[in-house]
Design a protein around this motif. Structure first.
Motif, short mmCIF file in Angstrom:
data_model
loop_
_atom_site.label_atom_id
_atom_site.label_comp_id
_atom_site.label_asym_id
_atom_site.label_seq_id
_atom_site.Cartn_x
_atom_site.Cartn_y
_atom_site.Cartn_z
N SER A 1 4.33 36.05 17.33
CA SER A 1 4.35 36.29 18.76
C SER A 1 3.07 36.92 19.29
O SER A 1 2.81 36.83 20.48
CB SER A 1 5.53 37.22 19.10
OG SER A 1 5.37 38.46 18.47
N ALA B 1 -0.72 34.14 27.26
CA ALA B 1 -0.28 35.27 28.08
C ALA B 1 -1.11 35.36 29.36
O ALA B 1 -0.58 35.62 30.45
CB ALA B 1 -0.39 36.57 27.29
N ALA C 1 7.92 42.29 30.74
CA ALA C 1 9.35 42.01 30.62
C ALA C 1 10.18 43.05 31.37
O ALA C 1 11.16 42.71 32.05
CB ALA C 1 9.75 41.98 29.15
N ASN D 1 -0.02 32.85 31.76
CA ASN D 1 1.28 33.22 32.34
C ASN D 1 1.18 34.35 33.35
O ASN D 1 2.18 34.74 33.94
CB ASN D 1 2.25 33.63 31.23
CG ASN D 1 2.64 32.48 30.33
OD1 ASN D 1 2.33 31.32 30.61
ND2 ASN D 1 3.29 32.79 29.22
N TYR E 1 2.79 42.70 27.19
CA TYR E 1 3.91 41.76 27.20
C TYR E 1 5.23 42.50 27.40
O TYR E 1 6.09 42.08 28.20
CB TYR E 1 3.91 40.98 25.90
CG TYR E 1 4.87 39.81 25.84
CD1 TYR E 1 5.17 39.06 26.96
CD2 TYR E 1 5.47 39.46 24.63
CE1 TYR E 1 6.03 37.98 26.90
CE2 TYR E 1 6.33 38.38 24.54
CZ TYR E 1 6.61 37.64 25.68
OH TYR E 1 7.48 36.58 25.61
N ASN F 1 6.74 34.58 30.30
CA ASN F 1 6.98 34.39 28.86
C ASN F 1 7.00 32.92 28.45
O ASN F 1 7.50 32.57 27.38
CB ASN F 1 8.29 35.06 28.45
CG ASN F 1 9.51 34.45 29.12
OD1 ASN F 1 9.37 33.67 30.07
ND2 ASN F 1 10.69 34.79 28.66
N PRO G 1 9.88 39.26 23.55
CA PRO G 1 9.24 40.56 23.30
C PRO G 1 10.00 41.34 22.23
O PRO G 1 11.22 41.23 22.11
CB PRO G 1 9.32 41.27 24.66
CG PRO G 1 9.48 40.16 25.65
CD PRO G 1 10.27 39.09 24.96
#
Length: 466
Positions: free
Chosen positions: A94, A104, A263, A107, A259, A193, A199
């Motif tokens: 990840s 990322a 979230a 995003n 990250y 994500n 996460p």
């Protein structure tokens, strides 16, 4: 004295029994493909069998060690999540994969270099720097801390030792924490994500799902409940943290924290949006931290739209503190982290109370509007319900599931309905919950603009009520 007496290992090699001719023929037979395949993987790629010498035995043992699979890690290891997988494996997929940082960024997850401070950033910084009501830790504790950190062999030890010294523990039964647990209940592809695994912060702290009862937070708020099929799952937390072991890359921890923070920001915004609210534009209410035991870094997180309308998630640094250089630094770091915990806890309880109060109001409103069914959405080919709003009276018949517009009153209509109307020709029978007020006024119900507005608000109320 011969060589076998001075070098016993040669004697052991020579004492290995030779392969019987029948067995040798079986191994060399074309009819037995499996033994030939295994032999091809462990011996020289020639048709001649390897000689049974000390060098070949050593080579064979070395190859066997390389091919031996490791035993699965014990689930008692604190670095392993509830799924039984090593955290190192999942975190590699990840966060350290070559495309993670770029994905990322695409995003909308920004690192500190590209992030902007939130409008309330100075308030956040001041809040974390406030003096605490409790006494500071004594200097001997600081010295013990240094000893623990410098002697920690791995990340799991640091989590235990550092967490126990720096983090505050709360007595609330409904306020809990989790270590190295992936967000299995988080929705897939909600923007930030996209193309990334769930996460999995090393530390997260918040209220449990049961504290939101009777409000069905898992059904109403996307991203609120972190762990799937867990009635005690952490829900809408406001603080997360990342640890790194001795000599590990803190830049990677910062990327993981960005990250994690995105979230938590997403879930909070979803909860506020459900109630028709929002934080002031760009305000930061989510905090993350990273530490390797030596340095502590704190970040404020918020989301803000771009000029094109896309949403970006900012990670702006609040403060970086060296925990082992001085006793004062240790106290500063401990104070900042505990203040961040306290504020996250306050925000968690405040958001939970807002959601439960909103749920209560929706239920209360629903009880008082049982007889006033919400109007249906327009259907193609059918005239809207307010088409006859200015064309005359209409009545609502008890137990009728849908409002039906009634054309202007005529003598024929009155005659057809005389068996179920009151003696007064212009009074209509209202539903049970509004009958008393209608009867006392003696008037007929009209589709006024205020009533239409009330029905519209009732429609929204029902859609949001459960």
């Amino acid at each position: 004295m011969d060589e076998t007496q001075t070098r016993p290992e040669l004697s052991q090699v020579e004492q290995v029994p030779a392969i019987p001719p029948s067995r040798k023929r079986q191994l060399d037979s074309d009819d037995d493909a499996e033994p030939r395949t295994k032999r091809a993987r462990t011996t020289r790629p020639t048709s001649e069998p390897a000689r049974l010498t000390r060098q070949n035995l050593a080579r064979f043992n070395k190859m066997g060690k390389k091919g031996t699979s490791k035993a699965p890690p014990s689930t008692s290891d604190p670095s392993i999540g509830s799924s039984g997988k090593s955290s190192g494996t999942t975190r590699t997929l990840s966060t350290t994969a070559s495309g993670f940082a770029d994905q990322a960024y695409k995003n909308g997850i920004l690192d500190p270099l590209d992030s902007k401070p939130s409008p309330n950033f100075e308030d956040v910084r001041e809040r974390l720097a406030r003096s605490r009501a409790t006494a500071s830790p004594p200097e001997p504790e600081y010295k013990r801390y240094i000893n623990k950190v410098e002697g920690a062999p791995n990340e799991a030890t640091l989590v235990y030792e550092v967490g126990g010294k720096l983090l505050k523990e709360y007595d609330d039964e409904g306020y809990s924490r989790a270590f190295n647990q992936a967000f299995t209940g988080y929705p897939d592809d909600v923007g930030f994500n996209k193309g990334l695994s769930a996460p999995q912060p090393d530390f997260v702290e918040g209220l449990r799902k049961r504290e939101y009862r009777p409000f069905p937070v898992d059904e109403r708020v996307s991203g609120a409940v972190l762990y799937k099929d867990d009635p005690h799952s952490l829900t809408l937390p406001h603080l997360a943290g990342e640890w790194k072991g001795p000599g590990k890359n803190m830049k990677e921890a910062r990327m993981q924290a960005a990250y994690d923070g995105a979230a938590l920001v997403y879930a909070r915004n979803q909860a506020l949006s459900y109630m028709g609210k929002s934080d002031p534009s760009g305000h930061a209410e989510i905090t993350t931290f990273t530490t390797d035991g030596t340095n502590l870094n704190l970040f404020a997180h918020h989301a803000a739209p771009t000029e094109e309308g896309a949403l970006e998630y900012h990670q702006y640094p609040i403060k970086s503190i060296n925990l082992i250089d001085s006793y004062q630094g240790y106290k500063e770091g401990r104070k900042h982290l505990r203040n961040a915990q306290d504020y996250a806890r306050e925000q968690s309880y405040a958001l939970k109370d807002q959601l439960k109060e909103y749920c209560k109001q929706q239920r209360h409103s629903g009880l008082h509007s049982v007889a006033e069914e919400a109007p249906l959405l327009p259907v193609p080919g059918i005239e809207p319900l307010n088409a006859y709003e200015d064309e005359g009276d209409y009545e609502v018949v008890e137990h009728q599931p849908i409002y039906q517009p009634t054309p202007p009153t005529s003598s024929k209509l009155k005659h057809s309905k005389s068996h179920r109307l009151h003696s007064t020709p212009h009074s209509s029978k209202a539903p049970s919950s509004t009958h008393s007020s209608t009867h006392s006024s003696g008037g007929k119900r009209k589709a006024s603009s205020s009533q239409s507005s009330h029905e519209s608000s009732g429609h929204v109320s029902k859609n949001r009520s459960y």
